[in-house]
Design a protein around this motif. Sequence first.
Motif, PDB file in Angstrom:
ATOM      1  N   ALA A  19     -37.369 108.074  29.436  1.00  0.00           N
ATOM      2  CA  ALA A  19     -37.507 107.996  30.546  1.00  0.00           C
ATOM      3  C   ALA A  19     -37.939 109.019  31.421  1.00  0.00           C
ATOM      4  CB  ALA A  19     -36.698 106.827  31.314  1.00  0.00           C
ATOM      5  N   GLN A  20     -37.106 110.047  31.488  1.00  0.00           N
ATOM      6  CA  GLN A  20     -36.931 111.312  32.109  1.00  0.00           C
ATOM      7  C   GLN A  20     -38.223 112.089  31.587  1.00  0.00           C
ATOM      8  OE1 GLN A  20     -32.962 113.119  32.101  1.00  0.00           O
ATOM      9  NE2 GLN A  20     -31.996 111.101  32.110  1.00  0.00           N
ATOM     10  N   LEU A  21     -38.455 112.261  30.232  1.00  0.00           N
ATOM     11  CA  LEU A  21     -39.443 112.937  29.819  1.00  0.00           C
ATOM     12  C   LEU A  21     -40.597 112.401  30.342  1.00  0.00           C
ATOM     13  CD1 LEU A  21     -40.624 115.233  27.750  1.00  0.00           C
ATOM     14  CD2 LEU A  21     -40.235 113.708  25.916  1.00  0.00           C
ATOM     15  N   SER A  22     -40.940 110.839  30.143  1.00  0.00           N
ATOM     16  CA  SER A  22     -42.172 110.533  30.525  1.00  0.00           C
ATOM     17  C   SER A  22     -42.439 110.771  32.207  1.00  0.00           C
ATOM     18  CB  SER A  22     -42.124 108.977  30.303  1.00  0.00           C
ATOM     19  OG  SER A  22     -42.009 108.578  29.166  1.00  0.00           O
ATOM     20  N   ALA A  23     -41.476 110.702  32.933  1.00  0.00           N
ATOM     21  CA  ALA A  23     -41.766 111.067  34.294  1.00  0.00           C
ATOM     22  C   ALA A  23     -42.294 112.470  34.402  1.00  0.00           C
ATOM     23  CB  ALA A  23     -40.359 110.973  35.115  1.00  0.00           C
ATOM     24  N   LEU A  24     -41.667 113.379  33.882  1.00  0.00           N
ATOM     25  CA  LEU A  24     -41.906 114.807  33.664  1.00  0.00           C
ATOM     26  C   LEU A  24     -43.446 114.916  33.366  1.00  0.00           C
ATOM     27  CD1 LEU A  24     -38.711 116.334  32.352  1.00  0.00           C
ATOM     28  CD2 LEU A  24     -39.775 116.818  34.819  1.00  0.00           C
ATOM     29  N   LEU A  25     -43.765 114.208  32.428  1.00  0.00           N
ATOM     30  CA  LEU A  25     -45.031 114.353  31.806  1.00  0.00           C
ATOM     31  C   LEU A  25     -46.065 113.924  32.803  1.00  0.00           C
ATOM     32  CD1 LEU A  25     -44.376 113.561  28.208  1.00  0.00           C
ATOM     33  CD2 LEU A  25     -45.140 115.647  28.756  1.00  0.00           C
TER      34      LEU A  25
END
Length: 431
Positions: A19-25
Motif C-alpha cells: 500500500a505504501q509503495l503504491s501510494a509513492l508510485l
Amino acid sequence: MTTQTSTVTLHPRAADVQAQLSALLERRRAGYSLEAPFYLSEEIFKADMEYVFGRHWIFVAVAPQVAEPGDFITVDVGQDSILIVRDDDMNIKAFHNVCRHRGSRLCDEHQGSLGNIVCPYHQWTYDLEGKLIHADHMGDTFLREQHSLHKVHLRNLEGLLFICLADEPPQDFEEVAARMRPYLAPHKLNECKVAAQVELIEEGNWKLTMENNRECYHCVGNHPELTISLYEHGFGAQPGPQNAEGIARFEQIVKDSHARWEAMGLPSARIEELDTRVTGFRTQRLPMDRAGESQTMNTEVACKKLLSDQFTEKSLGGLSFWTQPNSWHHFMSDHVVSFSVIPLSAGRTMVRTTWCVHKDAVEGVDYDVANLTAVWNATNDQDRRLVEFSHAGAASKAYEPGPYSPFTESLVEAFCTWYVDRMRAGVSGGR
C-alpha cells in the motif's frame, strides 16, 4: 518547504508495504527526482529486486569472460546465485548455482574453469549442459534425469550476456536484439578477450548510480579525464544565443560523421526507447573530440590492433548502448567497455566494469592496461563519490524531489519513468 520521509516500518506487513509503495508510485511527480524512500527503504529495495531485477533482462557479463569450454562465472542477483558456463559445443548456458540434492552452492568463486560441475558437499556431478551424471548411494529407483540443474534464461546479444530470472521473460528482447545487432556486430565482441575488469562498491542506492550515469550535466567540473574526448555540447545544452553557435557546430559534426560511418556499414542513428518498452534501451554513435579515436587520456586508440579487419580507420566514434535497468556500454574501434550495476542493499551497489580488446592483441605490445583503463577508473571513482553524496543527502529531513533539467537530464527522467512504470506493473500483478 515540504519534505518527504520514509514511513516504511522496520517489520511491516506485506500488505502495508504494498500500500505504501503504491501510494509513492502514484504520487510520483514527472520531471522530478524520486522521493527519499525509493533510495533508503530496505522494503522498497526488496520490491526492486522482485519486480525489476527478478522479472527483466539483466546485463551480467560479456561472452569473452567464458571464452572456452568449461569456463564459468558466477553472478549474484539478490539472493540468487547464477552460474554461467560455456559447454563443449561452445554454447553459453546459465543455471541456478544450486545443487539439486540439498541446495548447496556449487561454485563459490567468481570465475574459473571446470570439466564437470561438481557439488562440493556430496559430489553430485553435472555436465556442462546441467544434466546430473553422477550421484552415489541414491538407490535403483532414483531418476537422474529428473534432477538436472534449474536453467536460467540467457541471451547473447553480440557478446553481451543478459539473463532473466522470471519463468516467462519479457518477449520484446528479441526485437531489441534484432535492432541492435547491426550496430554491435561490426565490433566483434564475441571474438574479443577481457583485458581488465574492476569491481567498485558504491555506498548508495542502485537507482542513484543509474541516474548519475544517465546524464552528463555533472561532467564538467567532475570528470576532467572523461571530458577530454567529449564535445562540449554533446551531452546537452539549453538552446539560446549563448549556445547557438556551439550547438550548430556539434550537430553538423554529428551529421557529417554519421554519413561517413553509415557509408562504411556502421549504423549510427539514435534509437530512443528507454521508457517506451519493457526492455528499455537507447543507442547512438557519436564523434569524439580531439584525435577522436577512443576514450583515453589523449583520445588516441588504447590498442593498436583494432577490433575488426574491416575497420579501415581509427576514428569511428563511440557507439553507446544503454539498457534498463542496469547497464551501459561504449564500443570503439579498438576496445569495448561495459558496465553492469548490481544492487547489494538499499544503500550499497556494485559496479562491475569490463574492458575488452581484440583476442590477438598482446599486452605490453599492442596495449597497456593502465592506459586502457585510466579514463573510466578515474570516472567511476568520481561517480562513486557523487552517488554517495546523493545517497547521504536523500537521508536528510531536508530532502525533497528536485526538478530535472529538460536539456541535460531527459535520460534521467526516462530512467525514472521506466522504473516507476515497471514497479507499478509489478505491484498491480501485470507485466
